[in-house]
Design an enzyme around this catalytic site. Structure first.
Site, PDB file in Angstrom:
ATOM      1  N   ARG A  43     -12.408 -77.922 -65.582  1.00 17.49           N
ATOM      2  CA  ARG A  43     -11.728 -78.508 -64.416  1.00 17.49           C
ATOM      3  C   ARG A  43     -12.800 -78.991 -63.431  1.00 17.49           C
ATOM      4  O   ARG A  43     -13.586 -78.186 -62.930  1.00 17.49           O
ATOM      5  CB  ARG A  43     -10.817 -77.467 -63.741  1.00 17.49           C
ATOM      6  CG  ARG A  43     -10.190 -77.986 -62.471  1.00 17.49           C
ATOM      7  CD  ARG A  43      -9.286 -76.976 -61.762  1.00 17.49           C
ATOM      8  NE  ARG A  43      -8.829 -77.576 -60.525  1.00 17.49           N
ATOM      9  CZ  ARG A  43      -8.842 -76.998 -59.335  1.00 17.49           C
ATOM     10  NH1 ARG A  43      -9.228 -75.740 -59.201  1.00 17.49           N
ATOM     11  NH2 ARG A  43      -8.438 -77.636 -58.269  1.00 17.49           N
ATOM     12  N   GLU A  94      -5.484 -77.099 -53.116  1.00 21.69           N
ATOM     13  CA  GLU A  94      -5.302 -76.227 -51.947  1.00 21.69           C
ATOM     14  C   GLU A  94      -5.097 -76.981 -50.633  1.00 21.69           C
ATOM     15  O   GLU A  94      -5.975 -76.984 -49.775  1.00 21.69           O
ATOM     16  CB  GLU A  94      -6.500 -75.295 -51.786  1.00 21.69           C
ATOM     17  CG  GLU A  94      -6.657 -74.311 -52.917  1.00 21.69           C
ATOM     18  CD  GLU A  94      -7.732 -73.249 -52.617  1.00 21.69           C
ATOM     19  OE1 GLU A  94      -8.444 -73.399 -51.621  1.00 21.69           O
ATOM     20  OE2 GLU A  94      -7.830 -72.281 -53.393  1.00 21.69           O
ATOM     21  N   HIS A 126     -10.408 -82.857 -54.035  1.00 19.39           N
ATOM     22  CA  HIS A 126     -10.820 -81.497 -53.667  1.00 19.39           C
ATOM     23  C   HIS A 126     -11.615 -81.608 -52.355  1.00 19.39           C
ATOM     24  O   HIS A 126     -12.799 -81.302 -52.297  1.00 19.39           O
ATOM     25  CB  HIS A 126     -11.645 -80.884 -54.802  1.00 19.39           C
ATOM     26  CG  HIS A 126     -11.766 -79.385 -54.758  1.00 19.39           C
ATOM     27  ND1 HIS A 126     -11.458 -78.566 -55.832  1.00 19.39           N
ATOM     28  CD2 HIS A 126     -12.181 -78.539 -53.788  1.00 19.39           C
ATOM     29  CE1 HIS A 126     -11.683 -77.304 -55.522  1.00 19.39           C
ATOM     30  NE2 HIS A 126     -12.131 -77.254 -54.277  1.00 19.39           N
ATOM     31  N   TYR A 164      -7.558 -65.415 -55.157  1.00 20.66           N
ATOM     32  CA  TYR A 164      -8.788 -64.630 -54.983  1.00 20.66           C
ATOM     33  C   TYR A 164      -8.525 -63.197 -54.527  1.00 20.66           C
ATOM     34  O   TYR A 164      -9.151 -62.272 -54.993  1.00 20.66           O
ATOM     35  CB  TYR A 164      -9.731 -65.333 -53.991  1.00 20.66           C
ATOM     36  CG  TYR A 164     -10.333 -66.587 -54.591  1.00 20.66           C
ATOM     37  CD1 TYR A 164     -11.541 -66.542 -55.280  1.00 20.66           C
ATOM     38  CD2 TYR A 164      -9.678 -67.814 -54.510  1.00 20.66           C
ATOM     39  CE1 TYR A 164     -12.091 -67.673 -55.871  1.00 20.66           C
ATOM     40  CE2 TYR A 164     -10.218 -68.962 -55.094  1.00 20.66           C
ATOM     41  CZ  TYR A 164     -11.418 -68.878 -55.773  1.00 20.66           C
ATOM     42  OH  TYR A 164     -11.950 -70.000 -56.366  1.00 20.66           O
TER      43      TYR A 164
HETATM   44  C1  BGC Z   1     -11.727 -73.540 -53.275  1.00 16.18           C
HETATM   45  C2  BGC Z   1     -13.133 -73.652 -53.800  1.00 16.18           C
HETATM   46  C3  BGC Z   1     -14.003 -72.562 -53.202  1.00 16.18           C
HETATM   47  C4  BGC Z   1     -13.424 -71.222 -53.639  1.00 16.18           C
HETATM   48  C5  BGC Z   1     -14.239 -70.003 -53.240  1.00 16.18           C
HETATM   49  C6  BGC Z   1     -11.217 -72.122 -53.178  1.00 16.18           C
HETATM   50  O1  BGC Z   1     -10.494 -71.988 -52.009  1.00 16.18           O
HETATM   51  O2  BGC Z   1     -10.858 -74.355 -54.005  1.00 16.18           O
HETATM   52  O3  BGC Z   1     -13.629 -74.924 -53.523  1.00 16.18           O
HETATM   53  O4  BGC Z   1     -15.334 -72.685 -53.534  1.00 16.18           O
HETATM   54  O5  BGC Z   1     -12.136 -71.101 -53.088  1.00 16.18           O
HETATM   55  O6  BGC Z   1     -14.205 -69.755 -51.886  1.00 16.18           O
END
Ligand code: BGC
Length: 505
Positions: A100, A190, A145, A334
């Site tokens: 990706r 996002e 992005h 995350y």
């Molecule tokens: C984003 C990435 C970023 C990652 C880590 C995501 O919110 O899409 O570009 O590097 O988080 O923070």
């Protein structure tokens, strides 16, 4: 009743075991689950002024002294614009099914508009796609992005409703040039992060600090722009190109800190602000913004003396136009944050603002904070977030388009491996025990890169990049060796830890 009690007891036992024990046994991956890694144009390409490329808002922003925490900029980063063939070698080494990556709008359309297509820009992406395919790696392409052409920002960027026209034109250029070979398109990555941090807070480009107003306007326009690109694909390209098109939404989990009805409700509200804002209009059966948000923002706006809600309305026509415009749910995740009314005081956040509209104190409970706090390891949260998508949106196909762990360096990254193991275990629970339809898993990121306002200091790579070396040598971390084995075995082995071997690219 007894049967129900048994089912409940079994469910609680499973939930307890998966929430409280480490990965216990070897687990085979479901048939067909595809594995990959991700990057983004501004974060890896460099070549900020190569050929006829124009400035993006992140070029502008990272050139302003003091904006990037470690004082670095995105001018060169990993130099993938120059060294992309080495990236492909790394992908081959890992054995991924797909890669990706994203396309830089100002590299392809230097004026921002589709009047002039850069041969150099489109040529670069065309070669990248060809070479991926020649190596048996499927390209998964994000159109946007966050690196908006500065020329369009000068006209208001996402706060200008005409962005929907400009984005549709840009999408057409990409479908025409690459759609014969690219079969998975992601319109926006996002919207929350780029808009709430970029239009509502002093944190991201374009640094329009219009909290609780400009950010909400931009969200509406971004949803309409996304929908335009999807409808265009659906009407004019789907039949001949036979691909899919969708959006990626940050779906970190939010929940109440305690069991009080007030905190539980705050958790639901926060999840709507985090993800529902973007997903409800597209994936729900009713369409439109989440009711909780509409109500909350209208009430606060009235209290604050605004004659109308700060949240712009979507007309019925717009609601219908946006609804259903994604062939999959692109899911980035995350960590999890907890929300409580306890200790919250009016005036804690600027008024009006996104945070004030939620109106809560937030934290990561007593989980050990990750070096980059927003990647704090709370694996059960990904299972909850996948279930939230399943329950609210009629169990769509989910592409996990990002998941990863940030540190401040080190090659022996056992903590990153532990994070991946635990999250993958929770994802397998979501698939096997809860019936979530996950089709892909994507590790963020292939290599260290420019982590937005944190600069080059925060490290998310399976590969370490030497930013002091002109050649930007990339070295496999322990996690790269681990992920390679995971892909080869197509199973999650709780015991497996690779032997370190030096591998350079
Ligand atoms: C984003 C990435 C970023 C990652 C880590 C995501 O919110 O899409 O570009 O590097 O988080 O923070």
């Amino acid at each position: 009743m007894r049967v129900l009690c048994h089912i409940l007891a079994a469910y609680l036992a499973v939930t307890w075991v998966t929430a409280n024990s480490p990965v216990a046994e070897m687990r085979k991956l479901p048939e067909g689950l595809k594995l990959g890694v991700a990057t983004a144009s501004f974060q890896i390409e460099g070549g900020w002024n190569a050929a006829d490329k124009s400035l993006s808002i992140w070029d502008t922003y990272s050139h302003i002294p003091g904006k990037i925490k470690d004082g670095t900029d995105g001018n060169d980063t990993c130099k993938s614009y120059e060294f992309y063939q080495r990236d492909i070698q790394m992908l081959k080494f890992l054995g991924v099914d797909f890669y990706r990556f994203s396309i830089s709008w100002p590299r392809v359309l230097p004026t921002g508009f589709a009047n002039k297509i850069s041969e150099d820009g489109i040529g670069y992406y065309s070669r990248l796609v060809d070479e991926l395919l020649a190596n048996g790696i499927e390209p998964v392409v994000t159109m946007f992005h966050w690196d908006l052409p500065q020329s369009l920002q000068d006209l208001g960027g996402w706060a200008n409703p005409l962005i929907a026209d400009w984005f549709e034109d840009y999408a057409r250029v990409l479908y025409d040039a690459l759609g014969d070979r690219v079969k998975t398109w992601i319109t926006l990555n996002e919207p929350k992060q780029m808009i709430i941090f970029g239009y509502g807070m002093e944190r991201f480009a374009p640094n329009i600090v219009s909290p609780g107003i400009g950010d909400y306007i931009a969200v509406k326009n971004a949803l309409l722009a996304h929908a335009r690109a999807w409808h265009l694909y659906d009407k004019e390209y789907r039949e001949k190109q036979k691909g899919t098109c969708g959006i990626t939404i940050a779906t970190d989990f939010r929940e109440g800190l305690s069991d009080t009805p007030e905190d539980v409700e705050l958790g639901h509200l926060a999840m709507d602000f985090e993800a529902g804002f973007y997903s409800h209009p597209i994936f729900s059966s009713t369409g439109g913004f989440p009711e909780r948000m509409i109500k909350r923002i209208a009430e606060k706006s009235a209290e604050q003396g605004f004659p109308r809600s700060r949240l712009p309305e979507l007309s019925q026509k717009e609601i219908d136009y946006i609804k259903g415009t994604s062939d999959f749910y692109g899911f980035n995740h995350y960590s999890t944050k907890f929300y409580t009314a306890d200790g919250y005081k009016k005036g804690m956040y600027s008024i009006p603002s996104y945070d004030d509209d939620i109106g809560a104190v937030t934290n990561y409970k007593d989980y050990t904070p990750a070096p980059t706090i927003h990647t704090t390891k709370i694996p059960n949260g990904i299972r909850k977030a996948l279930n939230w998508v399943k329950d609210n949106y009629n169990n769509p196909t989910v592409l996990i388009t990002e998941n990863g762990y940030g540190t401040f360096g080190g090659n022996n990254d056992i903590d990153r491996i532990d994070y991946y193991k635990a999250y993958l275990d929770a994802i397998l629970d979501a698939i096997e025990l809860d019936g979530c339809k996950v089709a892909t898993y994507t590790a963020w990121s292939l290599m260290d890169n420019f982590e937005w306002d944190s600069g080059l200091g925060a490290k998310f790579g399976l590969f370490e990049v030497d930013f002091d070396d002109d050649q930007r040598t990339r070295k496999a971390r322990l996690s790269a060796l681990w992920y390679k084995n995971f892909i080869a075995q197509r199973s999650l082995d709780p015991e497996y830890m690779p032997e370190f071997e030096e591998k350079w690219f």
